[in-house]
Design a protein around this motif. Structure first.
Motif, PDB file in Angstrom:
ATOM      1  N   GLY A  66       0.813  -1.205   0.000  1.00 53.06           N
ATOM      2  CA  GLY A  66       0.000   0.000   0.000  1.00 53.06           C
ATOM      3  C   GLY A  66       0.845   1.253   0.000  1.00 53.06           C
ATOM      4  O   GLY A  66       0.604   2.190  -0.776  1.00 53.06           O
ATOM      5  N   GLU A 255      -3.840   4.635  -0.147  1.00 51.76           N
ATOM      6  CA  GLU A 255      -3.415   3.233  -0.179  1.00 51.76           C
ATOM      7  C   GLU A 255      -3.163   2.695   1.222  1.00 51.76           C
ATOM      8  O   GLU A 255      -3.479   1.531   1.511  1.00 51.76           O
ATOM      9  CB  GLU A 255      -2.152   3.100  -1.034  1.00 51.76           C
ATOM     10  N   SER A 259      -5.298  -0.269   2.626  1.00 50.69           N
ATOM     11  CA  SER A 259      -4.608  -1.506   2.980  1.00 50.69           C
ATOM     12  C   SER A 259      -4.840  -1.853   4.443  1.00 50.69           C
ATOM     13  O   SER A 259      -5.071  -3.017   4.792  1.00 50.69           O
ATOM     14  CB  SER A 259      -3.108  -1.373   2.705  1.00 50.69           C
TER      15      SER A 259
END
Length: 455
Positions: A66, A255, A259
């Motif tokens: 991520g 991200e 994640s």
């Protein structure tokens, strides 16, 4: 027909360009899928604990991915638009900045996971047997973090300048390295010691080192467009740092939170029982397969929308986005049907308990239905909005729907209502239709088209 021409691109050369990007990335994703299938099938033959340990031991790597994907994607936003202007000097500067940040993050993750693997694994499950097995896997697997991060960052940067074939070639070689050494070290074949779960970690490390070696060979002897070299990483230029930070931070935050949200779901399922960890591991592999072509279209959208904005053609940018989003919807519908039809043969690959099999069947049904929305919202968030420079809105939509809708519903279903795993998973994935609606509204507004390059 006139309305279609006004809103979509029907040029033959455009579709050639799209497929030139989509197909190598799809091939790379198929290869990654093959690696995961082979790993899970080999480990599945050792029982539920082995496959659960490898899944949970891989969660820190998922978080690192991520970070890495966010840092690389943030750089790619700038690279794609500079590619439209053919400004190679600034492309190299962005690649240098991106590589520095990725390197530091990979080193930090490696140190934490190699020095305190058991403490990390206890965050995901209280099952002592799984924690012990997962920690032994993680301590070795963490050695793959740095080579993976460097090679992946370089490959993702090349995608932004429409160099994508090399990624399929590198990951193709890596696939055979991974499968060969996994088989050897898991079961003790070819004269290697039988290491069980730890054997899968050894195979992963060797595969990642192979990827880095091949990426460096291509960098110095094959790449002729950007001419980026490792010596550029040692240079520091403040000119693009503010732009890189401004456009990377939302993507990194996006991200990272996304994640982390997925690892929260894994932790929820882990606390429901090891059977559900196994089922979720199997379903995750199927979901990866379903998104093979969607990921390719999303990458094409990021590159081509950014490039078109860099060329200064706003109207064409709108048509590029509409065309690729329509393609993603069609792919999502096809994936839904194929997953529903393929559940039984896919699950027959795994030697797991009947309870794990039944749980995986139900979760796969949810995975299939979610594809109806996932193709559109993933291509919009990861592709169109980021490529268009609208990284802040992409972050708000993706993480807002996940943390305000998906995760609260999953926590409520799992710990308050005590529902089975597939209903917890369904609640979590309610974020997908919510994202699709928000994305459609943003695309319709036209406010997502933003120039992010320096003159």
């Amino acid at each position: 027909m006139k309305r279609i021409k006004n809103n979509f691109l029907l040029e033959k050369n455009f579709f050639k360009t799209v497929f030139a990007i989509v197909l190598p990335i799809a091939a790379q994703n198929v290869i990654s899928f093959g690696v995961n299938v082979m790993d899970s099938v080999m480990l599945g033959s050792l029982g539920d604990v082995a496959i659960s340990a490898a899944n949970l031991g891989g969660q820190p790597f998922f978080l690192l991915m991520g970070f890495g994907f966010g840092l690389s994607s943030g750089g790619s936003v700038l690279i794609a638009q500079y590619w439209g202007k053919k400004d190679m000097a600034r492309i190299r500067k962005v690649m240098s900045l991106s590589m520095k940040f990725v390197f530091v993050m990979a080193v930090l993750f490696t140190l934490v996971c190699t020095l305190m693997p058991s403490a990390v694994m206890r965050l995901f499950t209280p099952d002592l047997e799984i924690v012990t097995a997962a920690a032994s896997y993680l301590q070795l697997a963490a050695l793959a973090y740095l080579p993976y991060s460097i090679s992946n960052n370089y490959i993702m940067s090349l995608r932004a300048v429409e160099q994508v074939k090399i990624s399929a070639a590198i990951y193709g070689v890596s696939f055979f390295v991974n499968v060969f050494f996994n088989y050897g070290f898991i079961f003790g074949k070819f004269g290697f010691p039988a290491l069980g779960v730890r054997g899968a970690a050894v195979g992963t490390v060797l595969a990642r080192c192979t990827e880095l070696l091949l990426a460096l060979l291509y960098m110095y002897f094959g790449e002729k467009r950007v001419h980026f070299r490792l010596r550029h990483v040692m240079e520091f230029d403040k000119e693009l740092l503010p732009d890189y930070i401004r456009h990377s931070l939302p993507v990194v935050g996006n991200e990272l939170l996304w994640s982390f949200g997925v690892t929260v779901i894994s932790a929820i399922l882990g606390h429901l029982g090891s059977v559900y960890v196994t089922a979720n591991s199997i379903a995750s592999v199927a979901n990866q397969l379903a998104l093979v072509f969607v990921a390719g279209v999303a990458n094409a959208a990021a590159v081509l929308t950014g490039k078109t904005i860099g060329e200064g053609n706003r109207e064409r940018t709108r048509k590029v986005a509409n065309t690729l989003l329509f393609m993603a919807v069609c792919i999502g519908c096809i994936s839904c049907v194929l997953l529903l039809l393929g559940r039984a043969p896919f699950l027959s690959l795994y030697k797991v308990s009947q309870q794990a099999y039944d749980a995986a069947w139900h979760i796969l049904t949810v995975v299939a239905l979610v594809q109806l929305c996932a193709g559109y919202e993933i291509t919009c968030v990861v592709g169109v909005l980021r490529g268009g420079g609208d990284t802040r809105t992409s972050f708000i939509i993706d993480c807002g729907c996940q943390w305000l809708i998906g995760i609260p519903l999953a926590l409520f279903a799992g710990f308050v209502m005590g529902w089975p795993a597939h209903l917890v998973y369904l609640c979590m994935r309610m974020e997908s239709p919510a994202k699709a609606i928000c994305c459609a509204l943003r695309i319709h507004s036209g406010k997502w088209v933003r120039k992010v390059t320096l003159d």
